[in-house]
Write an enzyme that holds these catalytic residues in place. Structure first.
Site, mmCIF file in Angstrom:
data_model
loop_
_atom_site.group_PDB
_atom_site.id
_atom_site.type_symbol
_atom_site.label_atom_id
_atom_site.label_comp_id
_atom_site.label_asym_id
_atom_site.label_seq_id
_atom_site.Cartn_x
_atom_site.Cartn_y
_atom_site.Cartn_z
ATOM 1 C CG HIS A 51 -2.015 -1.015 0.950
ATOM 2 N ND1 HIS A 51 -3.281 -0.943 1.977
ATOM 3 C CD2 HIS A 51 -2.332 -1.816 0.254
ATOM 4 C CE1 HIS A 51 -3.839 -1.955 1.525
ATOM 5 N NE2 HIS A 51 -3.413 -2.565 0.490
ATOM 6 C CD GLU A 53 -1.661 3.982 3.627
ATOM 7 O OE1 GLU A 53 -2.995 4.289 4.049
ATOM 8 O OE2 GLU A 53 -1.363 3.424 2.621
ATOM 9 C CB CYS A 85 -1.983 0.976 6.280
ATOM 10 S SG CYS A 85 -1.582 0.418 4.622
ATOM 11 C CD1 TRP A 171 -12.115 3.133 -38.517
ATOM 12 C CD2 TRP A 171 -12.806 2.845 -36.536
ATOM 13 N NE1 TRP A 171 -11.599 1.832 -38.225
ATOM 14 C CE2 TRP A 171 -12.042 1.706 -37.043
ATOM 15 C CE3 TRP A 171 -13.678 2.546 -35.175
ATOM 16 C CZ2 TRP A 171 -11.835 0.599 -36.144
ATOM 17 C CZ3 TRP A 171 -13.229 1.715 -34.345
ATOM 18 C CH2 TRP A 171 -12.384 0.520 -34.790
ATOM 19 N NE ARG A 185 -12.168 -0.473 -25.971
ATOM 20 C CZ ARG A 185 -11.990 -0.950 -27.315
ATOM 21 N NH1 ARG A 185 -11.139 -1.669 -27.885
ATOM 22 N NH2 ARG A 185 -13.340 -0.676 -28.192
ATOM 23 C CB THR A 197 -21.361 -5.102 -30.395
ATOM 24 O OG1 THR A 197 -22.317 -4.204 -30.167
ATOM 25 C CG2 THR A 197 -19.879 -4.624 -30.633
ATOM 26 C CG ASP A 201 -19.395 -3.530 -35.167
ATOM 27 O OD1 ASP A 201 -19.743 -3.473 -36.422
ATOM 28 O OD2 ASP A 201 -19.662 -2.713 -34.234
ATOM 29 C CG LEU A 205 -14.438 -5.627 -27.447
ATOM 30 C CD1 LEU A 205 -15.658 -6.305 -26.579
ATOM 31 C CD2 LEU A 205 -14.977 -4.286 -27.515
ATOM 32 N N GLY A 270 -23.963 -2.417 -28.223
ATOM 33 C CA GLY A 270 -24.255 -1.652 -29.174
ATOM 34 C C GLY A 270 -25.350 -0.978 -28.202
#
Length: 341
Positions: A51, A53, A85, A171, A185, A197, A201, A205, A270
């Site tokens: 972490h 800290e 922590c 596009w 993403r 989709t 397409d 992804l 979509g």
């Protein structure tokens, strides 16, 4: 207070560096200051690793004794993949802790602050709290609502179309907007599309080199997906969710995703899937890319009207886009935008 805000801003900037790598953990940055100088700093780099800290204390060493710790989230007081922590802060002899916000996780939720105070460490909270809440909005949603924070991403034309009348959608936006979408993403845990989709397409992804690839999720309903679809390659895990959707179905599926560690979900397409999320009241944030084109009833994107040098002005809560329709010319974008005619 100005000094506290100065160092808290630094802690928030450090926390930002963990974006896309620490979920479902929160992004956390820590700065140790003694006699007005930084003696150690760090941030949570990756889920399962030290972490913020702890990293800051390692860099400070003995100089941490009596120092002030600036951290954007209440230090944890429970065992997870790493020790609490608060224990290491107490052992290091930190004199004061300044936090931006209380941890909404019920396992912490004030317990960290209480433990520090019991050991004589002064605690101040609420410094740049609004900024801290915004930074970790996905984490806050995940722990309080037991579902992922949902961002809806849309790419549309000026006339509000996300595809031509024949369904062509690649596009609509230009290369820079697509690159920004890929970066988005890389910041989330998972990206979601509908079966339509995938079938139409065949998208990959992925983050396209912009960072870590998210988990790919297909809300398939009762539809079958092509075995050779690109989403089934080895670039990232792919989860296919079957069954009916609707508001109740979506909420159940999101609850299941949260239980599997998905804190931030990007819904791309979509439009049918996007509308279901909107109708169910499950959209927390919108990222709406608007391309300076008018699609109309054109069947192909290469035949749309391009608005040249668009000027965007804000009018109250609305936006106005003005520009001349371009003369026919070679496209500056992927497949081609030209003035029809």
């Amino acid at each position: 207070m100005f000094i506290d805000e100065k160092w808290m801003a630094r802690a928030l900037a450090l926390a930002e560096r963990g974006r896309g790598w620490v979920h479902p953990n929160p992004m956390v940055g820590a700065v140790l200051v003694r006699h007005g100088r930084v003696v150690g700093e760090g941030f949570h780099r990756k889920f399962g690793q030290a972490h913020a800290e702890v990293e800051a204390l390692r860099r400070a060493g003995a100089r941490a004794r009596g120092a002030t710790l600036y951290v954007n989230l209440e230090p944890c007081a429970h065992w997870g993949k790493t020790p609490p922590c608060v224990d290491v802060l107490i052992q290091a002899g930190v004199g004061r802790v300044v936090a931006a916000m209380r941890d909404p996780n019920p396992r912490v939720a004030g317990k960290g602050f209480a433990a520090l105070r019991r050991h004589g460490i002064r605690v101040t909270s609420g410094v740049l709290e609004e900024d801290a809440q915004h930074l970790n909005r996905a984490f806050v949603t995940w722990v309080t609502k037991k579902r992922p924070y949902v961002t809806l991403k849309v790419a549309a034309s000026l006339d509000g179309r996300t595809a031509t009348i024949t369904g062509e959608s690649r596009w609509i936006t230009g290369e820079a907007a697509r690159s920004e979408g890929h970066r988005l993403r890389a910041e989330v845990d998972a990206i979601a599309v509908g079966a339509g989709t995938v079938i139409k397409d065949n998208p990959l992804l992925t983050a396209h080199g912009q960072g870590r690839n998210p988990v790919r999720i297909v809300f398939a309903g009762r539809r079958k997906l092509p075995r050779g679809a690109k989403i089934f390659n080895s670039a990232a895990p792919t989860w296919v969710l079957k069954g009916t959707r609707g508001s109740a179905g979506l909420r159940k599926e999101l609850s299941g995703l949260a239980a599997r560690g998905i804190a931030h979900l990007l819904v791309e397409g979509g439009w049918t899937l996007q509308q279901e999320f909107l109708k169910a009241g499950l959209v927390d944030e919108v990222c709406w890319f608007v391309a300076p084109v008018i699609i109309g009833n054109n069947p192909r994107l290469k035949s749309v009207w391009l608005v040249e040098n668009p000027q965007i002005s804000k009018i109250d809560s609305d936006f106005c886009v003005r520009g001349r329709l371009a003369s026919p010319r070679p496209s500056p974008y992927g497949r081609g935008w030209r003035k029809a005619g």
